[in-house]
Design a protein around this motif. Structure first.
Motif, PDB file in Angstrom:
ATOM      1  N   THR A   1      18.374 -17.027 -67.475  1.00  0.00           N
ATOM      2  CA  THR A   1      17.810 -15.714 -67.131  1.00  0.00           C
ATOM      3  C   THR A   1      16.336 -15.617 -67.512  1.00  0.00           C
ATOM      4  OG1 THR A   1      19.983 -14.714 -67.499  1.00  0.00           O
ATOM      5  CG2 THR A   1      18.098 -13.228 -67.418  1.00  0.00           C
ATOM      6  N   MET A   2      15.986 -16.133 -68.719  1.00  0.00           N
ATOM      7  CA  MET A   2      14.604 -16.050 -69.179  1.00  0.00           C
ATOM      8  C   MET A   2      13.673 -16.873 -68.293  1.00  0.00           C
ATOM      9  SD  MET A   2      12.888 -17.224 -72.779  1.00  0.00           S
ATOM     10  CE  MET A   2      12.873 -18.936 -72.238  1.00  0.00           C
ATOM     11  N   VAL A   3      14.087 -18.102 -67.974  1.00  0.00           N
ATOM     12  CA  VAL A   3      13.260 -18.967 -67.123  1.00  0.00           C
ATOM     13  C   VAL A   3      13.081 -18.333 -65.744  1.00  0.00           C
ATOM     14  CG1 VAL A   3      13.132 -21.207 -65.974  1.00  0.00           C
ATOM     15  CG2 VAL A   3      13.883 -21.082 -68.352  1.00  0.00           C
ATOM     16  N   ALA A   4      14.179 -17.837 -65.172  1.00  0.00           N
ATOM     17  CA  ALA A   4      14.098 -17.196 -63.857  1.00  0.00           C
ATOM     18  C   ALA A   4      13.183 -15.979 -63.893  1.00  0.00           C
ATOM     19  CB  ALA A   4      15.501 -16.792 -63.403  1.00  0.00           C
TER      20      ALA A   4
ATOM     21  N   GLY B   1      10.400 -30.255 -67.698  1.00  0.00           N
ATOM     22  CA  GLY B   1      10.778 -29.889 -69.061  1.00  0.00           C
ATOM     23  C   GLY B   1      11.145 -28.417 -69.175  1.00  0.00           C
ATOM     24  N   SER B   2      11.493 -28.027 -70.387  1.00  0.00           N
ATOM     25  CA  SER B   2      11.912 -26.646 -70.634  1.00  0.00           C
ATOM     26  C   SER B   2      10.720 -25.693 -70.579  1.00  0.00           C
ATOM     27  CB  SER B   2      12.602 -26.532 -71.997  1.00  0.00           C
ATOM     28  OG  SER B   2      11.723 -26.942 -73.022  1.00  0.00           O
ATOM     29  N   ILE B   3      11.011 -24.442 -70.285  1.00  0.00           N
ATOM     30  CA  ILE B   3       9.974 -23.414 -70.182  1.00  0.00           C
ATOM     31  C   ILE B   3      10.253 -22.335 -71.225  1.00  0.00           C
ATOM     32  CG2 ILE B   3       8.912 -21.680 -68.689  1.00  0.00           C
ATOM     33  CD1 ILE B   3       9.739 -23.366 -66.290  1.00  0.00           C
TER      34      ILE B   3
ATOM     35  N   LEU C   1      24.563 -15.840 -62.857  1.00  0.00           N
ATOM     36  CA  LEU C   1      23.801 -14.945 -63.722  1.00  0.00           C
ATOM     37  C   LEU C   1      23.370 -13.669 -63.010  1.00  0.00           C
ATOM     38  CD1 LEU C   1      21.547 -17.541 -65.615  1.00  0.00           C
ATOM     39  CD2 LEU C   1      23.496 -16.269 -66.546  1.00  0.00           C
ATOM     40  N   GLY C   2      23.549 -13.644 -61.679  1.00  0.00           N
ATOM     41  CA  GLY C   2      23.169 -12.465 -60.921  1.00  0.00           C
ATOM     42  C   GLY C   2      21.669 -12.291 -60.802  1.00  0.00           C
TER      43      GLY C   2
END
Length: 272
Positions: free
Chosen positions: A205-208, A167-169, A241-242
């Motif tokens: 980006t936020m999840v990473a 699921g989403s984080i 996203l780098g």
């Protein structure tokens, strides 16, 4: 409640209760209940009527406390808000019927009816508010329970644990993942933790960033994390996203990650 309406209520309380009980009986007949529950529902009606009428005599916090407790207990039985609101509508109709039968002697009937209506509206607002608060508390507890279940840390071999994420984080869940990771690593004396994101639909980006933070925290307590389950579309997103994931090992599947973890712990895979 004003003295005029309260005096009328006290004087004709028995008749009003009789009218109201008739309304509640009609309401009860519309709900499918087992015969064995008939007495329990009848007792609920009597308790509800008693508590409502107490608030008319003493509209103070202590008198409302009993009504609040009753509401919370009622919610735990799984019954809906409809009972409260329709029951109060029944009380309104009972007042109307009694005022038609016996108008007040020394007061304007519209003033008395207006005061009684205002009191019922206040009770309705109070009950709805407490009902919503109780449900919000219940939902919050369920949400926390689901969050705990959605970020488990599973020991699979000596020194090796797996955290499957599905699921989403979001920020709240990321914080829980971090806490579970650190507590689990120390509790299980883990050397390697496999963070499996196979079930995470979107890695932005936020999840990473959250995953990198969790991996760094694991490193600080003396363990190594391996990110597994990187699908081609996620790999492409990470590159576009780098996002820098070079600080810790990554594998495309849990199987490959497990092989790497066994190697890091000097354990051999035995073919069956």
């Amino acid at each position: 409640m004003q003295s005029t309406a309260l005096t009328y209520l006290q004087k004709y309380q028995n008749q009003i209760i009789e009218h109201w009980d008739h309304q509640l009986s009609a309401l009860r007949s519309e709900v499918e209940i087992k015969a064995s529950l008939e007495k329990a529902v009848e007792h609920t009606n009597q308790e509800y009527m008693s508590l409502i009428l107490q608030t008319a005599r003493r509209n103070e916090e202590d008198s409302l406390e009993g009504l609040k407790n009753f509401t919370e207990q009622y919610i735990q039985t799984g019954r809906s808000l409809t009972y409260f609101t329709r029951a109060l509508q029944g009380l309104r109709q009972a007042f109307h019927q009694q005022l038609k039968d016996v108008p007040p002697e020394d007061a304007n009937i519209l003033d008395v009816y207006s005061e009684l209506n205002q009191w019922i509206d206040n009770m309705n607002n109070f009950l709805v508010s407490k009902y919503i608060e109780s449900w919000e508390d219940t939902l919050e507890m369920q949400k926390l329970s689901l969050l705990e279940l959605s970020a488990p840390l599973i020991p699979v071999f000596e020194g090796i644990t797996v955290m499957p994420l599905i699921g989403s984080i979001d920020t709240t869940r990321a914080k829980l993942i971090m806490e579970n990771l650190l507590e689990g690593v120390i509790k299980n004396r883990s050397k390697v933790v496999l963070i499996d994101i196979t079930g995470v639909p979107i890695v932005d980006t936020m999840v990473a960033h959250h995953i990198i933070e969790a991996s760094e925290a694991v490193r600080l307590v003396g363990a190594t994390s391996i990110l597994v389950g990187i699908r081609p579309e996620i790999a492409q997103t990470i590159v576009n996203l780098g996002i820098d994931l070079t600080k810790f090992p990554t594998k495309s599947t849990l199987q490959k990650g497990m092989e790497k973890a066994l190697e890091m712990c000097n354990q051999k895979k035995i073919e069956m």
